[in-house]
Design a protein around this motif. Structure first.
Motif, PDB file in Angstrom:
ATOM      1  N   ARG A  39      33.426  32.876  51.565  1.00 49.85           N
ATOM      2  CA  ARG A  39      33.675  32.154  50.315  1.00 49.85           C
ATOM      3  C   ARG A  39      32.844  32.755  49.173  1.00 49.85           C
ATOM      4  O   ARG A  39      33.331  32.932  48.055  1.00 49.85           O
ATOM      5  CB  ARG A  39      33.361  30.672  50.492  1.00 49.85           C
ATOM      6  CG  ARG A  39      33.782  29.826  49.306  1.00 49.85           C
ATOM      7  CD  ARG A  39      33.637  28.337  49.589  1.00 49.85           C
ATOM      8  NE  ARG A  39      34.152  27.559  48.469  1.00 49.85           N
ATOM      9  CZ  ARG A  39      35.105  26.647  48.569  1.00 49.85           C
ATOM     10  NH1 ARG A  39      35.664  26.393  49.728  1.00 49.85           N
ATOM     11  NH2 ARG A  39      35.503  25.980  47.490  1.00 49.85           N
ATOM     12  N   HIS A  40      31.606  33.081  49.460  1.00 49.04           N
ATOM     13  CA  HIS A  40      30.727  33.681  48.451  1.00 49.04           C
ATOM     14  C   HIS A  40      31.264  35.038  48.007  1.00 49.04           C
ATOM     15  O   HIS A  40      31.292  35.356  46.808  1.00 49.04           O
ATOM     16  CB  HIS A  40      29.313  33.821  49.010  1.00 49.04           C
ATOM     17  CG  HIS A  40      28.302  34.266  48.007  1.00 49.04           C
ATOM     18  ND1 HIS A  40      28.104  35.595  47.702  1.00 49.04           N
ATOM     19  CD2 HIS A  40      27.432  33.567  47.239  1.00 49.04           C
ATOM     20  CE1 HIS A  40      27.153  35.702  46.802  1.00 49.04           C
ATOM     21  NE2 HIS A  40      26.730  34.492  46.493  1.00 49.04           N
ATOM     22  N   ALA A  41      31.696  35.873  48.966  1.00 50.61           N
ATOM     23  CA  ALA A  41      32.213  37.199  48.637  1.00 50.61           C
ATOM     24  C   ALA A  41      33.512  37.111  47.836  1.00 50.61           C
ATOM     25  O   ALA A  41      33.743  37.912  46.926  1.00 50.61           O
ATOM     26  CB  ALA A  41      32.422  38.009  49.911  1.00 50.61           C
ATOM     27  N   LEU A  42      34.354  36.145  48.156  1.00 48.34           N
ATOM     28  CA  LEU A  42      35.588  35.968  47.389  1.00 48.34           C
ATOM     29  C   LEU A  42      35.270  35.601  45.942  1.00 48.34           C
ATOM     30  O   LEU A  42      35.920  36.086  45.005  1.00 48.34           O
ATOM     31  CB  LEU A  42      36.458  34.884  48.036  1.00 48.34           C
ATOM     32  CG  LEU A  42      37.160  35.285  49.338  1.00 48.34           C
ATOM     33  CD1 LEU A  42      37.759  34.059  50.017  1.00 48.34           C
ATOM     34  CD2 LEU A  42      38.255  36.320  49.065  1.00 48.34           C
ATOM     35  N   ALA A  43      34.277  34.742  45.748  1.00 53.94           N
ATOM     36  CA  ALA A  43      33.869  34.377  44.390  1.00 53.94           C
ATOM     37  C   ALA A  43      33.328  35.605  43.647  1.00 53.94           C
ATOM     38  O   ALA A  43      33.595  35.792  42.459  1.00 53.94           O
ATOM     39  CB  ALA A  43      32.819  33.270  44.431  1.00 53.94           C
ATOM     40  N   ALA A  44      32.576  36.445  44.352  1.00 51.72           N
ATOM     41  CA  ALA A  44      32.052  37.660  43.732  1.00 51.72           C
ATOM     42  C   ALA A  44      33.190  38.591  43.324  1.00 51.72           C
ATOM     43  O   ALA A  44      33.161  39.198  42.238  1.00 51.72           O
ATOM     44  CB  ALA A  44      31.096  38.368  44.696  1.00 51.72           C
ATOM     45  N   ALA A  45      34.198  38.717  44.175  1.00 48.15           N
ATOM     46  CA  ALA A  45      35.340  39.584  43.866  1.00 48.15           C
ATOM     47  C   ALA A  45      36.124  39.054  42.673  1.00 48.15           C
ATOM     48  O   ALA A  45      36.612  39.828  41.844  1.00 48.15           O
ATOM     49  CB  ALA A  45      36.242  39.702  45.085  1.00 48.15           C
ATOM     50  N   GLU A  46      36.245  37.740  42.575  1.00 53.28           N
ATOM     51  CA  GLU A  46      36.946  37.165  41.425  1.00 53.28           C
ATOM     52  C   GLU A  46      36.222  37.476  40.118  1.00 53.28           C
ATOM     53  O   GLU A  46      36.852  37.692  39.085  1.00 53.28           O
ATOM     54  CB  GLU A  46      37.063  35.655  41.585  1.00 53.28           C
ATOM     55  CG  GLU A  46      38.205  35.219  42.467  1.00 53.28           C
ATOM     56  CD  GLU A  46      38.648  33.808  42.149  1.00 53.28           C
ATOM     57  OE1 GLU A  46      39.866  33.601  42.038  1.00 53.28           O
ATOM     58  OE2 GLU A  46      37.799  32.921  42.002  1.00 53.28           O
ATOM     59  N   ARG A  47      34.900  37.486  40.152  1.00 52.03           N
ATOM     60  CA  ARG A  47      34.122  37.724  38.936  1.00 52.03           C
ATOM     61  C   ARG A  47      34.092  39.198  38.530  1.00 52.03           C
ATOM     62  O   ARG A  47      33.796  39.522  37.383  1.00 52.03           O
ATOM     63  CB  ARG A  47      32.682  37.227  39.125  1.00 52.03           C
ATOM     64  CG  ARG A  47      32.540  35.722  39.215  1.00 52.03           C
ATOM     65  CD  ARG A  47      31.068  35.318  39.130  1.00 52.03           C
ATOM     66  NE  ARG A  47      30.278  35.877  40.211  1.00 52.03           N
ATOM     67  CZ  ARG A  47      30.039  35.258  41.375  1.00 52.03           C
ATOM     68  NH1 ARG A  47      30.538  34.060  41.589  1.00 52.03           N
ATOM     69  NH2 ARG A  47      29.291  35.835  42.295  1.00 52.03           N
TER      70      ARG A  47
END
Length: 279
Positions: A39-47
């Motif tokens: 979940r954290h990595a997905l948020a990083a990719a979105e940003r």
């Protein structure tokens, strides 16, 4: 805040972000930590403006074998892992999709950027659910699928009963969910689960190439809005969906990306669309 992942790896190579579940000796079975790290990595990719699309895959010979049995035993006994996951809090996804897409793992459908599953091996239980909740699935022929819910005294969990019939029909969905039978990548393709059927060892590369092609030719803003359209409109009557599409189209016609798309076509050159990042 810099985070060192333990159960996944995260790599960005413009325009692709690859999240690899990295417990190969356990066929990448989920721990609570791994779920938080994804979940954290997905948020990083979105940003990250460099990222046009995201790939979720597994290390070694498996995609994901579901929840780690130790974690399941903790759940059945009412205990939780003692790991400190406070640094991994993240809230990826598009809030405009509404509360339907913020219930447990349905947030995967609300990730604004394309999310592809590169299914390279064993895919079972919650791992199967994660594969279903990717936007597209690149599945290798030798991959093995199983649900196992009925054999554990469970129901079809975390959205499987909602999305699987939409992908393959109710009868085929019940066959898979009731029997918990195993099937391979070739049958997954025949059932309609695989948008791309890949030879062994090629799913990740094919998914990468798909995203590179999108980055070279498609508007990232259009990708985001089309994804939102598809998932929002699954829950809408036709008339309401058409009205919303008409309104969004009117807005699109006024945007720079539309002008660039037309100019690039007329001038016979690759388009130069603006990249996007999340909040």
């Amino acid at each position: 805040m810099s985070v060192i992942y333990q159960d996944i790896t995260y790599q960005v190579e413009d325009p692709v972000a690859v999240i690899t579940m990295n417990r190969p000796d356990q066929l990448n079975a989920f721990t609570n930590r791994m779920l938080a790290e994804i979940r954290h990595a997905l948020a990083a990719a979105e940003r990250d403006e460099a990222v046009v699309g995201i790939i979720l895959t597994g290390a070694g010979r498996g995609f994901c074998a579901g929840m780690d049995m130790g974690s399941l035993d903790d759940l059945s006994g009412g205990t939780t892992e003692a790991e400190d996951l406070s640094a991994l809090k993240a809230d990826p996804g598009d809030p405009e999709l509404g509360e339907n897409f913020q219930v447990t793992f349905s947030y995967l459908l609300s990730i604004r950027k394309p999310l592809l599953g590169a299914i390279n091996g064993a895919c079972a239980g919650l791992g199967f659910v994660f594969a279903l909740l990717c936007d597209m699935r690149f599945i290798e022929r030798q991959a093995k699928f199983s649900t196992a819910f009925s054999q554990r005294g469970l129901i079809a969990e975390h959205g499987a009963s909602w999305i699987l019939p939409r992908l393959i029909g109710s009868g085929r969905a019940l066959d898979i969910l009731w029997s918990s039978r195993k099937f391979n990548g070739e049958e997954a393709s025949e059932l309609g689960l695989a948008e791309r059927l890949c030879d062994t060892g090629t799913a990740l590369d094919q998914a990468r190439e798909f995203i590179r092609d999108l980055a070279a030719n498609a508007s990232p803003t259009s990708l985001q809005l089309i994804k939102a359209q598809v998932y929002r409109h699954l829950n809408m009557p036709l008339g309401k969906a058409m009205k919303e599409s008409n309104a969004w189209m009117e807005t699109s016609l006024k945007q720079d990306d539309f002008r660039e798309g037309v100019r690039s076509f007329i001038e016979k050159r690759p388009p130069q669309f603006r990249r996007i990042s999340g909040n």
